[in-house]
Design a protein around this motif. Structure first.
Motif, mmCIF file in Angstrom:
data_model
loop_
_atom_site.group_PDB
_atom_site.id
_atom_site.type_symbol
_atom_site.label_atom_id
_atom_site.label_comp_id
_atom_site.label_asym_id
_atom_site.label_seq_id
_atom_site.Cartn_x
_atom_site.Cartn_y
_atom_site.Cartn_z
ATOM 1 N N ALA A 36 -29.677 -16.463 28.409
ATOM 2 C CA ALA A 36 -28.323 -17.016 28.466
ATOM 3 C C ALA A 36 -28.205 -18.309 27.657
ATOM 4 O O ALA A 36 -27.130 -18.651 27.177
ATOM 5 N N ASN A 37 -29.295 -19.024 27.503
ATOM 6 C CA ASN A 37 -29.270 -20.286 26.756
ATOM 7 C C ASN A 37 -29.342 -20.080 25.251
ATOM 8 O O ASN A 37 -29.065 -21.004 24.495
ATOM 9 N N ALA A 38 -29.732 -18.903 24.806
ATOM 10 C CA ALA A 38 -29.922 -18.675 23.379
ATOM 11 C C ALA A 38 -28.625 -18.869 22.600
ATOM 12 O O ALA A 38 -28.630 -19.474 21.526
ATOM 13 N N GLU A 39 -27.524 -18.390 23.123
ATOM 14 C CA GLU A 39 -26.245 -18.534 22.418
ATOM 15 C C GLU A 39 -25.841 -20.003 22.325
ATOM 16 O O GLU A 39 -25.378 -20.455 21.280
ATOM 17 N N LEU A 40 -26.030 -20.751 23.391
ATOM 18 C CA LEU A 40 -25.715 -22.183 23.375
ATOM 19 C C LEU A 40 -26.593 -22.915 22.353
ATOM 20 O O LEU A 40 -26.097 -23.746 21.581
ATOM 21 N N LEU A 41 -27.864 -22.592 22.323
ATOM 22 C CA LEU A 41 -28.766 -23.211 21.341
ATOM 23 C C LEU A 41 -28.368 -22.824 19.921
ATOM 24 O O LEU A 41 -28.391 -23.662 19.018
ATOM 25 N N TYR A 42 -28.027 -21.569 19.712
ATOM 26 C CA TYR A 42 -27.586 -21.121 18.392
ATOM 27 C C TYR A 42 -26.369 -21.931 17.940
ATOM 28 O O TYR A 42 -26.327 -22.430 16.809
ATOM 29 N N GLN A 43 -25.402 -22.085 18.805
ATOM 30 C CA GLN A 43 -24.200 -22.853 18.461
ATOM 31 C C GLN A 43 -24.555 -24.302 18.159
ATOM 32 O O GLN A 43 -24.027 -24.900 17.228
ATOM 33 N N ASN A 44 -25.484 -24.855 18.932
ATOM 34 C CA ASN A 44 -25.921 -26.229 18.714
ATOM 35 C C ASN A 44 -26.582 -26.378 17.344
ATOM 36 O O ASN A 44 -26.312 -27.331 16.606
ATOM 37 N N LEU A 45 -27.466 -25.437 16.990
ATOM 38 C CA LEU A 45 -28.135 -25.495 15.682
ATOM 39 C C LEU A 45 -27.123 -25.342 14.544
ATOM 40 O O LEU A 45 -27.205 -26.056 13.537
#
Length: 150
Positions: A36-45
């Motif tokens: 679930a955190n992968a999408e948030l991290l992707y957006q952050n990057l």
């Protein structure tokens, strides 16, 4: 946190990436504690890349960002099978992505500085490029080849 602590927990992968977005998505998956955190991290990057490319030269990029859900920094080292455009002067084939907790300000900058220094060494870059898989990538960063004579 010293770089050696981060490197001990880094995840590695050899990746057939098509473009910068696919690289950032793969990095986010490796950095995420939970799917679930992968999408948030992707957006952050991606958000960080809009400020300016994280390519540092020599075919290397260090995408990075803060992740409020993390308790400790996380790293992901990727060797791309084919270089991709990353917004710098040359295509990138080595990517070391990091995500740090929101409260890491000074530590974040220190990690970036230490990574830039690590990748400034030609012998390390060459050994990473010759690595056939994630395990070999890990060995190179855990036991770097000797520095080149200046």
């Amino acid at each position: 946190m010293p770089l050696t602590d981060l490197l001990a927990a880094v995840r590695t992968q050899v990746l057939p990436a098509a473009d910068r977005d696919s690289v950032l998505k793969a990095a986010a998956r490796l950095l995420a504690c939970r799917e679930a955190n992968a999408e948030l991290l992707y957006q952050n990057l991606c958000q960080r890349e809009t400020l300016g490319s994280t390519a540092i030269g020599h075919g290397i990029a260090i995408p990075h960002g803060r992740a409020p859900l993390l308790e400790r920094p996380r790293g992901a080292l990727l060797r791309l099978e084919s270089p991709v455009e990353f917004g710098g002067d040359e295509p990138v084939d080595l990517v070391f992505a990091i995500a740090v907790p929101a409260h890491y300000t000074h530590q974040h900058l220190m990690l970036l500085s230490e990574l830039a220094e690590l990748f400034s060494e030609p012998a390390i870059r060459q050994a990473l490029r010759e690595a056939r898989d994630g395990e070999e990538l890990r060995r190179v960063i855990e036991f770097p080849p000797p520095a080149s004579a200046a």
